[in-house]
Design a protein around this motif. Structure first.
Motif, PDB file in Angstrom:
ATOM      1  N   GLU A  89       0.823  -1.216   0.000  1.00 47.04           N
ATOM      2  CA  GLU A  89       0.000   0.000   0.000  1.00 47.04           C
ATOM      3  C   GLU A  89       0.855   1.264   0.000  1.00 47.04           C
ATOM      4  O   GLU A  89       0.396   2.326  -0.431  1.00 47.04           O
ATOM      5  CB  GLU A  89      -0.916   0.009   1.222  1.00 47.04           C
ATOM      6  CG  GLU A  89      -2.028  -1.017   1.146  1.00 47.04           C
ATOM      7  CD  GLU A  89      -2.808  -1.113   2.445  1.00 47.04           C
ATOM      8  OE1 GLU A  89      -2.577  -0.266   3.337  1.00 47.04           O
ATOM      9  OE2 GLU A  89      -3.645  -2.018   2.575  1.00 47.04           O
ATOM     10  N   ASN A  90       2.061   1.150   0.484  1.00 44.49           N
ATOM     11  CA  ASN A  90       2.947   2.306   0.593  1.00 44.49           C
ATOM     12  C   ASN A  90       4.068   2.296  -0.431  1.00 44.49           C
ATOM     13  O   ASN A  90       5.073   2.996  -0.290  1.00 44.49           O
ATOM     14  CB  ASN A  90       3.507   2.384   2.009  1.00 44.49           C
ATOM     15  CG  ASN A  90       2.451   2.791   2.999  1.00 44.49           C
ATOM     16  OD1 ASN A  90       2.196   3.971   3.189  1.00 44.49           O
ATOM     17  ND2 ASN A  90       1.786   1.836   3.619  1.00 44.49           N
ATOM     18  N   GLY A  91       3.895   1.478  -1.477  1.00 48.27           N
ATOM     19  CA  GLY A  91       4.843   1.487  -2.580  1.00 48.27           C
ATOM     20  C   GLY A  91       6.185   0.889  -2.265  1.00 48.27           C
ATOM     21  O   GLY A  91       7.189   1.204  -2.908  1.00 48.27           O
ATOM     22  N   CYS A  92       6.233   0.005  -1.253  1.00 45.98           N
ATOM     23  CA  CYS A  92       7.495  -0.624  -0.859  1.00 45.98           C
ATOM     24  C   CYS A  92       7.522  -2.109  -1.210  1.00 45.98           C
ATOM     25  O   CYS A  92       6.489  -2.788  -1.215  1.00 45.98           O
ATOM     26  CB  CYS A  92       7.715  -0.485   0.652  1.00 45.98           C
ATOM     27  SG  CYS A  92       8.533   1.036   1.128  1.00 45.98           S
ATOM     28  N   GLN A  93       8.699  -2.608  -1.478  1.00 49.82           N
ATOM     29  CA  GLN A  93       8.919  -4.036  -1.611  1.00 49.82           C
ATOM     30  C   GLN A  93       9.200  -4.635  -0.232  1.00 49.82           C
ATOM     31  O   GLN A  93       9.589  -3.922   0.688  1.00 49.82           O
ATOM     32  CB  GLN A  93      10.114  -4.322  -2.508  1.00 49.82           C
ATOM     33  CG  GLN A  93      10.020  -3.730  -3.898  1.00 49.82           C
ATOM     34  CD  GLN A  93      11.280  -3.991  -4.685  1.00 49.82           C
ATOM     35  OE1 GLN A  93      11.509  -5.082  -5.170  1.00 49.82           O
ATOM     36  NE2 GLN A  93      12.110  -2.968  -4.777  1.00 49.82           N
ATOM     37  N   LEU A  94       9.029  -5.942  -0.119  1.00 48.97           N
ATOM     38  CA  LEU A  94       9.326  -6.627   1.140  1.00 48.97           C
ATOM     39  C   LEU A  94      10.388  -7.684   0.889  1.00 48.97           C
ATOM     40  O   LEU A  94      10.234  -8.558   0.039  1.00 48.97           O
ATOM     41  CB  LEU A  94       8.061  -7.283   1.702  1.00 48.97           C
ATOM     42  CG  LEU A  94       8.249  -8.024   3.029  1.00 48.97           C
ATOM     43  CD1 LEU A  94       8.645  -7.052   4.137  1.00 48.97           C
ATOM     44  CD2 LEU A  94       6.972  -8.774   3.418  1.00 48.97           C
TER      45      LEU A  94
END
Length: 333
Positions: A89-94
């Motif tokens: 949702e916040n445009g980050c990869q995990l």
């Protein structure tokens, strides 16, 4: 309560992935009607996709790190999913890695993550984690599920002691007095807290716990399978298994021995993973939401990315006893 992709997915009856594709304007094969439903729900529920300001978003890496012991236990899989949805949702990869619960693996992965310039790390620690290395890392760290009070980091945890208390008190209230407690590894904080809850329930109810009632496992189903014979040999009428995975192992062995649950012996688990309601004998258990803990820990990570000087915080989730068919009054002798 903040609207998430999952909130919208539940509202419209579609998958989180479908909702994400539409709201992020990505190519998809959804019908125009489904796309419109998602957009309308997002507006109705006041969906705000970004926890971090646009100015700050330019300043940090687009990757979060998550370290868990393993993902074969669906509690940790659910936790990872919660983190993943919040990150998405916040445009980050995990960046996800597992340690098998081995402290040396923690250290190796921590060093690897540090070299990847991640924005923040969420960490389910093994025992004896490398405190000095953690404190030297240049990004926010959120302790998840297990808290080391010696570390000055925020934590998202569960009221483990109360969970152990509720499980044991339920069995005592049914009339059981000889209750086994199958624990995880004794060097883990969560193991100690769940065991303390078991002992407190006995004390508060005015009973003495059995002297041979504590049996050590390792939170894996095989250790439950191996403990089942010991539980029967010692004459217990009930068992509090401090996670559902070990309870599954106990149930498997009891089926082989034709021991009936709950007619011959009652079982309470801990976690309420998805399979626990689907067993031939649905499992009475303590509910904790790995997904919600993961999502909340990710939210906290973004808050600390936004403001590195923010005061550290411990967020604690409370347990719920879920009574199903694996517990009953003890059989009359």
């Amino acid at each position: 309560m903040r609207t998430t992709l999952k909130t919208i997915a539940d509202h419209v009856g579609l998958s989180v992935a479908s909702v994400s594709l539409v709201l992020n304007n990505k190519p998809n094969k959804l019908s125009p009607e489904s796309r419109q439903k998602i957009l309308a729900a997002a507006e109705e529920l006041h969906y705000a996709p970004q926890l971090v300001s646009p100015a700050m978003a330019k300043k940090y890496s687009k990757t979060l790190g998550l370290i868990v012991p393993e993902v074969s236990n669906s509690f940790f899989a659910d936790l990872a999913q919660g983190v993943g949805h919040c990150a998405q949702e916040n445009g980050c990869q995990l960046l996800l890695s597992t340690t098998d619960g081995i402290a040396e693996n923690d250290t190796d992965i921590l060093r690897l993550f540090a070299s990847r310039n991640i924005a923040a790390m969420l960490f389910v620690a093994s025992s004896n984690c490398n405190a000095s290395l953690l404190e030297s890392l240049p990004f926010p760290i959120i302790q998840v599920d297990r808290k080391n009070p010696a570390l000055n980091f925020s934590a998202v945890i569960f009221n483990q002691k109360k969970g152990g208390y509720l499980a044991t008190r339920h069995l005592l209230e049914l009339g059981h007095r000889r209750i086994a407690c199958l624990t995880g590894p004794k060097n883990l904080t969560n193991t100690s807290l769940r065991l303390k809850g078991y002992l407190k329930a006995y004390k508060d109810m005015g009973f003495t716990p059995p002297s041979n009632g504590v049996i050590e496992g390792d939170y894996m189903s095989d250790s439950g399978f191996e403990a089942a014979d010991v539980i029967l040999e010692r004459g217990f009428t009930a068992v509090f298994s401090t996670n559902d995975m070990m309870a599954y192992g106990i149930l498997k062995r009891f089926r082989q021995l034709k021991i009936r649950v709950p007619q011959d012996i009652s079982i309470v688990g801990f976690d309420d993973v998805v399979y626990s309601a689907l067993l031939d004998v649905p499992l009475t258990t303590i509910r904790q939401s790995g997904y919600n803990m993961g999502y909340e820990s990710c939210k906290r990570a973004f808050e600390e990315i936004e403001d590195p000087k923010i005061m550290k915080q411990t967020i604690q989730f409370e347990p719920e006893l879920i009574i199903r068919e694996s517990t009953a009054k003890p059989a009359e002798k």
